[in-house]
Structures are given as C-alpha cells and as structure tokens.
Design an enzyme around this catalytic site. Structure first.
Site, PDB file in Angstrom:
ATOM      1  N   ARG A   1      -5.359  -0.120   2.998  1.00 18.56           N
ATOM      2  CA  ARG A   1      -4.502  -1.313   3.042  1.00 18.56           C
ATOM      3  C   ARG A   1      -5.205  -2.547   2.475  1.00 18.56           C
ATOM      4  NH1 ARG A   1      -1.440  -0.902   8.973  1.00 18.56           N
ATOM      5  NH2 ARG A   1      -0.667   1.208   8.689  1.00 18.56           N
TER       6      ARG A   1
ATOM      7  N   ASP B   1     -15.423   0.873 -11.002  1.00 15.21           N
ATOM      8  CA  ASP B   1     -16.831   1.278 -11.101  1.00 15.21           C
ATOM      9  C   ASP B   1     -17.071   2.278  -9.976  1.00 15.21           C
ATOM     10  OD1 ASP B   1     -19.548   1.591 -11.183  1.00 15.21           O
ATOM     11  OD2 ASP B   1     -20.026  -0.553 -11.144  1.00 15.21           O
TER      12      ASP B   1
END
Ligand SMILES: *[C@@H]1O[C@H](CO)[C@@H](O)[C@H](O)[C@H]1NC(C)=O
Ligand SMILES: *[C@@H]1O[C@H](CO)[C@@H](O)[C@H](O)[C@H]1NC(C)=O
Length: 358
Positions: free
Chosen positions: A198, A268
């Site tokens: 969330r 990343d």
C-alpha cells in the site's frame, strides 16, 4: 503600512491562484484551510492553548509558539477548515506521538511541516497515524508520517486529496503505507520507506508523480476488487531493499479494470549500494494509456526519477529534519543494503523508544 499592503497583496495572490499555499499541487490544493489565528502555547495533551484545543474549533489558522512532541493519550479529531502550520514552531519543530490524528468526515484541511508518529504506544491496533476517511479537500505537505499501526494514512471515501513532499515510513502493525478510496488523489514527491504494501493502495483516479519507494514488498497497489480507475504514474523510482523479495511488485495487483499511463519510471532491483536502475513502465494486465488521463499530470512531472531521488531525499518531510527522518533517509541512501520492515518502532534503533527527540 507597507507590510500590511504586502501581506494583503500576498493574500490576494494566494486567493487569486486558488491554491492552499504557494506551490501547492494536485487535487488537494483546492483546500483553503482556516483564517482565524490561533497559537498553540502548550505541549500538554489537553487544556487551554494545546493542539487539541486549537483544532477543536473550525476556521482556525494554527501556529506554534512551542516545539517538541505532544504526547497524545487519546485520538485527536480535527475540525473542518483548519490550517496547521508546523513550520512556525521554534527550534526543532513540532510533532505528535502515540495516538491517531483524525480528519474523518471533515472538509478543507491544510497540514504542513508536521510530524505524525503513532507507534505501539497506542494500544488501539485498529487506528492509523492519520485518518481522513470520508473527508474532502485535504492537503498534507512536508509532513512526516511514521509508525502507523493500521495504515500510516487511511483515506477511505476521501475526495480531493494531495500528499506532497512527505515521508510515509516504517509502518508497524499491518505495515501498510496508505489506503485511499474515492479520490481523485495526488501523491507527489513523497518518500515511502520500509512498508510492506500500500504505497499507496489506491481505488481512485490518481496522480503518482516523482515518488521514491524503498525497501518494499509491494509498492503501487490497486487491489483486485478495486473498480474502474485511471492512474498517471510518472517519474517515480522504485528501489529494492533487504526486505524486498519480489522487486517486480513495484506495480501490484494491476488488472484490466485499471487504465494506466506509466512513463519515465525506474526500478533498481539489485540492492548493490548504487542507484543504477532501469526503465520500469510495464503495468501487468492494466489497460495502457498512451497519454495521461489528467491534463495536469505531465506538467507536474518535472523531475527524472534520478533527480527525483536527489531532490526528494534533500527536502522531503517536516522541516527541520529530526532524528527519525534522518534515520529514514540514511536507510534509503544505503541503496539496497539497509532497511527492515518492523513491528515495533524501537527496532529502528532510534533513541527514545524509536521516536527520537525534537
Ligand atoms: C496562516 O498563518 C500562516 C503562518 O503565520 C500565514 O503565513 C498565512 O498567511 C495565514 N493564512 C491565512 C489564510 O490567514
Ligand atoms: C473537489 O474539487 C472540485 C474542483 O475544485 C470541486 O468541484 C468539488 O466539489 C470537490 N469535491 C468535494 C467533495 O468537495
């Protein structure tokens, strides 16, 4: 005389631009807050001149003559048409700890430079750090929301919201960042750290622009049962950390009910201590939009994900930066090697049971 003229002018300019404050962005920028001056003069939980007293009457523009933590022994409910100017606190700034701040069912609220840190001092595990369920026209800017128990920010049934330049980090309990339903909502230049999921969960038409999400299990989440919504997701950087087991849950539960414009986002995933991600605009089974659903979104996305990383880390959260936020930033700067999703704010190792001091 000149001063009066200038402040009147500034006020007119603000009104003319229709913004909560100069530089306010997104759907919550329509908030006008309060205008009756009220000064908080006491860090006590309740009584004359306290924060609880300040927010008990609508229409107030609240400033602070004291700095430090306000330790709450019960939730605080805001009134409508309130502005909280945390940046006016002297010294190291102002924050609350221990209980929920609620704008539930209220309208027209501006909160700036305010620290909201619930933590396990709150015995009510069903409450969030900041609750704005069924509220409307709310903007949080340069806030630091940490140690939320239910959610860090709970916003079910909430319309016209902006959360900008804010830290939403280290939720304990459910370990969730933010849950927003209804909308529309704007999430702009926020830093989300060590939340399980969330970040946000959004069942709303949404702008999600130049956010940094670090050490997640799942980041931008729409929910399988979410309904039909549109999402502009632009210039964000998702960065895996030690708790990230599936970096590709940067977009989570995407489904064919969602229309998504995803552009200029990076992931990343290698946890190698360097910022060296690559493009990540693939949004599962969502319907891909070729242009933004909202005409303002592209204009808001002024930063590449790489410069969003630099700019957000330098300026995000309540000012001046304190122990808790410095810890959060240092974890992100490890770029993959530090960070944990915790169940107790003390596990951060920050002093004062994880709250630090202001
Ligand atoms: C509210 O107070 C802040 C801080 O003093 C001030 O900058 C701002 O102009 C005030 N806003 C209104 C609407 O009075
Ligand atoms: C949300 O903002 C829009 C645009 O300013 C306004 O028309 C609408 O009434 C607002 N919604 C609510 C629930 O206040």
């Amino acid at each position: 005389m000149l001063r009066l003229f200038l402040s009147t002018l500034a006020c007119l300019v603000t009104l003319a631009s229709g913004l909560a404050f100069p530089g306010a962005v997104g759907f919550g920028s329509v908030a006008t807050g309060g205008s009756t001056p009220f000064v908080v003069t006491s860090l006590a939980d309740s009584g004359t001149g306290t924060f609880r007293d300040a927010v008990s009457v609508s229409g107030r523009n609240i400033t602070f003559a004291v700095s430090g933590y306000i330790v709450l022994s019960s939730p605080v409910s805001l009134s409508s048409s309130i502005t909280i100017n945390g940046q006016t606190a002297p010294g190291n700034g102002i924050g609350v700890m221990g209980r929920e701040i609620s704008a539930s069912g209220k309208n027209n609220i501006i909160i700036r430079n305010f620290r909201i840190r619930q933590g396990n001092v709150d015995s009510d595990t069903g409450k969030s750090a900041f609750n704005m369920g069924k509220a409307s026209n709310v903007i949080l800017d340069h806030c630091s929301v940490e140690y939320g128990v239910w959610d860090s920010i709970d916003a079910v049934g909430t319309a016209n919201v902006t959360v900008s330049n804010s830290i939403i980090a280290y939720p304990i309990g459910q370990q969730f960042g933010a849950h927003l339903e209804t909308g529309p909502a704007t999430w702009y230049r926020n830093l989300w750290v060590s939340g399980h999921n969330r970040q946000p969960l959004t069942k709303a038409n949404t702008q999600y622009i130049n956010n940094i999400v670090y050490n997640y299990q799942a980041a931008y989440t729409v929910a399988n049962t979410g309904g039909l919504f549109s999402h502009d997701i632009i210039g964000n950087y998702f960065i895996a950390g030690p708790s990230t087991t599936s970096a590709n849950d940067d977009y989570f539960q995407m489904n064919a009910n969602q229309k998504v414009f995803a552009s200029g986002n990076f992931l990343d995933s290698n946890k190698n201590g360097a910022l060296d991600g690559s493009a990540a605009n693939s949004v599962g089974s969502a319907v891909v939009l070729s242009s933004a659903w909202n005409s303002g979104s592209v204009g808001l996305a002024t930063l590449s994900p790489q410069s969003a990383y630099t700019t957000v880390l330098a300026s995000v959260g309540a000012s001046p930066r304190d122990e808790v936020d410095s810890f959060v930033i240092s974890v992100v700067q490890s770029l993959g090697t530090k960070g944990a999703i915790v169940t107790n704010q003390a596990s951060t190792g920050v002093s004062n049971n994880g709250y630090g001091s202001l």
